[in-house]
Structure formats: C-alpha cells, structure tokens
Design a protein around this motif. Structure first.
Motif, PDB file in Angstrom:
ATOM      1  N   GLY A  77       0.822  -1.209   0.000  1.00 55.70           N
ATOM      2  CA  GLY A  77       0.000   0.000   0.000  1.00 55.70           C
ATOM      3  C   GLY A  77       0.857   1.260   0.000  1.00 55.70           C
ATOM      4  O   GLY A  77       0.534   2.246  -0.678  1.00 55.70           O
ATOM      5  N   GLU A  78       1.969   1.213   0.738  1.00 56.54           N
ATOM      6  CA  GLU A  78       2.891   2.361   0.777  1.00 56.54           C
ATOM      7  C   GLU A  78       3.494   2.627  -0.604  1.00 56.54           C
ATOM      8  O   GLU A  78       3.725   3.779  -0.971  1.00 56.54           O
ATOM      9  CB  GLU A  78       3.983   2.119   1.813  1.00 56.54           C
ATOM     10  N   LEU A  79       3.733   1.571  -1.378  1.00 53.71           N
ATOM     11  CA  LEU A  79       4.249   1.732  -2.743  1.00 53.71           C
ATOM     12  C   LEU A  79       3.265   2.520  -3.613  1.00 53.71           C
ATOM     13  O   LEU A  79       3.664   3.216  -4.547  1.00 53.71           O
ATOM     14  CB  LEU A  79       4.512   0.364  -3.389  1.00 53.71           C
ATOM     15  N   LEU A  80       1.969   2.401  -3.295  1.00 55.20           N
ATOM     16  CA  LEU A  80       0.932   3.090  -4.066  1.00 55.20           C
ATOM     17  C   LEU A  80       0.761   4.545  -3.620  1.00 55.20           C
ATOM     18  O   LEU A  80       0.078   5.319  -4.294  1.00 55.20           O
ATOM     19  CB  LEU A  80      -0.410   2.361  -3.920  1.00 55.20           C
ATOM     20  N   LYS A  81       1.342   4.863  -2.437  1.00 57.29           N
ATOM     21  CA  LYS A  81       1.196   6.213  -1.859  1.00 57.29           C
ATOM     22  C   LYS A  81      -0.278   6.569  -1.639  1.00 57.29           C
ATOM     23  O   LYS A  81      -0.730   7.682  -1.930  1.00 57.29           O
ATOM     24  CB  LYS A  81       1.886   7.267  -2.737  1.00 57.29           C
ATOM     25  N   LEU A  82      -1.024   5.583  -1.133  1.00 58.53           N
ATOM     26  CA  LEU A  82      -2.446   5.761  -0.849  1.00 58.53           C
ATOM     27  C   LEU A  82      -2.741   5.382   0.604  1.00 58.53           C
ATOM     28  O   LEU A  82      -1.954   4.693   1.252  1.00 58.53           O
ATOM     29  CB  LEU A  82      -3.291   4.858  -1.762  1.00 58.53           C
ATOM     30  N   GLN A  83      -3.880   5.829   1.094  1.00 59.26           N
ATOM     31  CA  GLN A  83      -4.355   5.401   2.405  1.00 59.26           C
ATOM     32  C   GLN A  83      -4.934   3.988   2.279  1.00 59.26           C
ATOM     33  O   GLN A  83      -5.477   3.627   1.222  1.00 59.26           O
ATOM     34  CB  GLN A  83      -5.443   6.357   2.917  1.00 59.26           C
ATOM     35  N   PRO A  84      -4.864   3.170   3.351  1.00 52.66           N
ATOM     36  CA  PRO A  84      -5.415   1.811   3.289  1.00 52.66           C
ATOM     37  C   PRO A  84      -6.880   1.760   2.834  1.00 52.66           C
ATOM     38  O   PRO A  84      -7.271   0.849   2.104  1.00 52.66           O
ATOM     39  CB  PRO A  84      -5.275   1.305   4.729  1.00 52.66           C
ATOM     40  N   THR A  85      -7.670   2.761   3.238  1.00 47.85           N
ATOM     41  CA  THR A  85      -9.094   2.772   2.867  1.00 47.85           C
ATOM     42  C   THR A  85      -9.305   3.016   1.376  1.00 47.85           C
ATOM     43  O   THR A  85     -10.409   2.827   0.864  1.00 47.85           O
ATOM     44  CB  THR A  85      -9.847   3.859   3.657  1.00 47.85           C
ATOM     45  N   GLN A  86      -8.254   3.421   0.671  1.00 45.01           N
ATOM     46  CA  GLN A  86      -8.354   3.671  -0.778  1.00 45.01           C
ATOM     47  C   GLN A  86      -7.920   2.462  -1.603  1.00 45.01           C
ATOM     48  O   GLN A  86      -7.849   2.541  -2.825  1.00 45.01           O
ATOM     49  CB  GLN A  86      -7.469   4.873  -1.152  1.00 45.01           C
ATOM     50  N   ILE A  87      -7.633   1.340  -0.913  1.00 43.14           N
ATOM     51  CA  ILE A  87      -7.013   0.189  -1.578  1.00 43.14           C
ATOM     52  C   ILE A  87      -7.849  -1.086  -1.430  1.00 43.14           C
ATOM     53  O   ILE A  87      -8.377  -1.368  -0.358  1.00 43.14           O
ATOM     54  CB  ILE A  87      -5.602  -0.074  -0.994  1.00 43.14           C
ATOM     55  N   ILE A  88      -7.902  -1.864  -2.519  1.00 44.56           N
ATOM     56  CA  ILE A  88      -8.447  -3.230  -2.481  1.00 44.56           C
ATOM     57  C   ILE A  88      -7.273  -4.189  -2.658  1.00 44.56           C
ATOM     58  O   ILE A  88      -6.462  -4.029  -3.573  1.00 44.56           O
ATOM     59  CB  ILE A  88      -9.472  -3.459  -3.608  1.00 44.56           C
ATOM     60  N   GLY A  89      -7.172  -5.188  -1.777  1.00 41.25           N
ATOM     61  CA  GLY A  89      -6.140  -6.226  -1.902  1.00 41.25           C
ATOM     62  C   GLY A  89      -6.764  -7.505  -2.431  1.00 41.25           C
ATOM     63  O   GLY A  89      -7.875  -7.872  -2.028  1.00 41.25           O
ATOM     64  N   LEU A  90      -6.059  -8.182  -3.341  1.00 33.09           N
ATOM     65  CA  LEU A  90      -6.574  -9.425  -3.934  1.00 33.09           C
ATOM     66  C   LEU A  90      -5.770 -10.624  -3.447  1.00 33.09           C
ATOM     67  O   LEU A  90      -4.538 -10.626  -3.533  1.00 33.09           O
ATOM     68  CB  LEU A  90      -6.498  -9.369  -5.469  1.00 33.09           C
ATOM     69  N   GLU A  91      -6.463 -11.649  -2.974  1.00 31.63           N
ATOM     70  CA  GLU A  91      -5.818 -12.839  -2.409  1.00 31.63           C
ATOM     71  C   GLU A  91      -6.632 -14.097  -2.664  1.00 31.63           C
ATOM     72  O   GLU A  91      -7.861 -14.036  -2.764  1.00 31.63           O
ATOM     73  CB  GLU A  91      -5.664 -12.683  -0.890  1.00 31.63           C
ATOM     74  N   ASP A  92      -5.929 -15.232  -2.749  1.00 27.71           N
ATOM     75  CA  ASP A  92      -6.630 -16.514  -2.896  1.00 27.71           C
ATOM     76  C   ASP A  92      -6.432 -17.401  -1.679  1.00 27.71           C
ATOM     77  O   ASP A  92      -6.944 -18.519  -1.641  1.00 27.71           O
ATOM     78  CB  ASP A  92      -6.146 -17.256  -4.150  1.00 27.71           C
ATOM     79  N   ALA A  93      -5.690 -16.928  -0.672  1.00 29.65           N
ATOM     80  CA  ALA A  93      -5.410 -17.731   0.521  1.00 29.65           C
ATOM     81  C   ALA A  93      -6.014 -17.083   1.756  1.00 29.65           C
ATOM     82  O   ALA A  93      -6.083 -15.854   1.864  1.00 29.65           O
ATOM     83  CB  ALA A  93      -3.906 -17.887   0.704  1.00 29.65           C
ATOM     84  N   SER A  94      -6.419 -17.906   2.695  1.00 28.16           N
ATOM     85  CA  SER A  94      -7.019 -17.421   3.937  1.00 28.16           C
ATOM     86  C   SER A  94      -6.073 -16.490   4.695  1.00 28.16           C
ATOM     87  O   SER A  94      -6.471 -15.416   5.143  1.00 28.16           O
ATOM     88  CB  SER A  94      -7.391 -18.625   4.812  1.00 28.16           C
ATOM     89  N   ALA A  95      -4.811 -16.895   4.808  1.00 35.27           N
ATOM     90  CA  ALA A  95      -3.826 -16.067   5.525  1.00 35.27           C
ATOM     91  C   ALA A  95      -3.647 -14.714   4.845  1.00 35.27           C
ATOM     92  O   ALA A  95      -3.458 -13.691   5.505  1.00 35.27           O
ATOM     93  CB  ALA A  95      -2.486 -16.792   5.605  1.00 35.27           C
ATOM     94  N   GLY A  96      -3.730 -14.708   3.513  1.00 34.56           N
ATOM     95  CA  GLY A  96      -3.583 -13.466   2.759  1.00 34.56           C
ATOM     96  C   GLY A  96      -4.742 -12.519   2.983  1.00 34.56           C
ATOM     97  O   GLY A  96      -4.554 -11.305   3.123  1.00 34.56           O
ATOM     98  N   VAL A  97      -5.966 -13.064   3.029  1.00 32.07           N
ATOM     99  CA  VAL A  97      -7.157 -12.244   3.292  1.00 32.07           C
ATOM    100  C   VAL A  97      -7.038 -11.608   4.675  1.00 32.07           C
ATOM    101  O   VAL A  97      -7.318 -10.415   4.856  1.00 32.07           O
ATOM    102  CB  VAL A  97      -8.448 -13.085   3.178  1.00 32.07           C
ATOM    103  N   GLN A  98      -6.569 -12.396   5.649  1.00 31.00           N
ATOM    104  CA  GLN A  98      -6.369 -11.860   7.000  1.00 31.00           C
ATOM    105  C   GLN A  98      -5.348 -10.732   6.994  1.00 31.00           C
ATOM    106  O   GLN A  98      -5.507  -9.719   7.688  1.00 31.00           O
ATOM    107  CB  GLN A  98      -5.909 -12.971   7.936  1.00 31.00           C
TER     108      GLN A  98
END
Length: 224
Positions: free
Chosen positions: A161-182
């Motif tokens: 997220g820091e690489l994007l220079k955005l606030q966390p609320t402005q970001i969607i993360g994509l994951e296929d694993a349970s640990a990643g979603v967490q």
C-alpha cells in the motif's frame, strides 16, 4: 465497508491471483522431499501454499521426522536447491499462463487510472512478472527481504500500500489464501478473496474465479 468511489488502487498477491506457479513450487518441493526420504501427500502440498521457503522446508522435514537431523547451513542449502529447481521450471512461463480474466482486469484498472502493486512473498516475483509480460502494469513490488513477518501478518500488504502512496481505505487487496485475506484486513485495506480457501477468512468481496473480476462486478458487491 468503504464505498467503491473511494478506491484508488489495488495490491495483488501473485500466486493463485495473477498466475498459478503453485504447480512449479509443488513439483520442486515434491522432488526435494523425495530426495530427503520424506513421503509426499496432497495434504502436505496444500499446507505449503503461501508460506515462506524456510517454513516450508521445516514442515517437510517435520513430516519425515527429520526436523533435528540437519544444521542451519544444510537447511539453507536444501532451500537454495529447491529454489534453483523452481526458477528453472518458471522459465517456461508465458503471457498465456496469466489466469483467466486477469490480463483484461489489469488493462482495465490501468485504463481507468488506478495504480497497482504486488504483495508476494516470492523472491522470484520480478522474474515471473517479466515472463508474463506485465511488469509495466505495477508501480512496484514488495521486496520480501525487507519483511519481518509472513502472512497473515499485515506487513506485506501495508508495504504494498505504501508503494501506491495511498491510504489503506483507498485500496483493495486481492488474495486466494485465507492467511492473505487476513493480512489484507489487518492492513486496513478492503479484502477481495478468490476461490474456496479465501472464503474461509470472510473477505469483504468474494469471487469464485478470477474471470469474474471486473471493476463493475467489484463496484456491485461494494455498493450493493
């Protein structure tokens, strides 16, 4: 959940989201396990998904009752051997190995002015992205060498997220694993889960397959 209109960027896991190199990891680990006289099972292969190289090696050694049989230097050599095998296998990757719908989705978010970064624990992520021909679609890749903790710790997605220079609320993360979603949730980002394993962690948005992912479908789930 935040409104879709607030979203400005995306953080992507790599394996199982953009491409599937899990088969190459599994082949390389399977071959190493066989050479160490450790019985291989589909369940062991599943448990290794998404965890670090040394943690994977230690799980394999424990499976065969060999956890105390080798020095740290020997373990490092085994991990390096596995990685060399894996790197040789991924040389065969081409853009045809991008998962269904993801080439179109990456093109769509770029066209619409969103930014994207990669949150992969793989040291081989740059090689993989180059082979797939999509390196230019991302503003950056988290360097796994800078991480202190693996998923489900949020560190990797926080850095992405820091690489994007955005606030966390402005970001969607994509994951296929349970640990990643967490990890995505822990980083304060909106979690988009793909597939059965991701659903267990109750992502904010969920798709059964990558081919279903589009800005319109994401918006529908967030604002529905």
């Amino acid at each position: 959940m935040v409104n879709f209109s607030e979203i400005k960027g995306f953080t992507f896991d790599l394996d199982g989201v953009i491409t599937d190199t899990a088969k190459f990891h599994e082949q390389a680990w399977h071959d190493l396990a066989t050479s160490l006289n450790v019985p291989w099972s589909a369940e062991l292969g599943r448990q290794l998904k998404g965890i670090s190289r040394m943690d994977s090696l230690n799980m394999i050694l424990a499976e065969g009752g060999h956890e105390n049989d080798y020095t740290d230097d020997e373990k490092s050599a085994f991990a390096a051997q596995k990685n060399q095998h894996y790197v040789a296998l991924i040389q065969a990757l081409t853009p045809a190995d991008i998962l269904p719908g993801m080439t179109e989705f990456l093109a769509e978010i770029k066209r619409e002015g969103y930014v994207a970064s990669v949150a992969s624990a793989s040291k081989n992520a740059p090689t993989i992205l180059k082979k797939l021909g999509i390196m230019a679609d991302f503003v950056g890749i988290v360097d796994p060498a800078t991480l202190s903790h693996g998923k489900p710790d949020p560190e990797i997605f926080t850095k992405a997220g820091e690489l994007l220079k955005l606030q966390p609320t402005q970001i969607i993360g994509l994951e296929d694993a349970s640990a990643g979603v967490q990890a995505i949730k822990g980083a304060g980002q909106t979690a988009l889960g793909i597939g059965t394993a991701a659903k267990e962690a109750q992502p904010n948005i969920w798709f059964a397959e990558t081919k279903e992912i589009s800005l319109a479908n994401i918006s529908k789930q967030m604002n529905g």
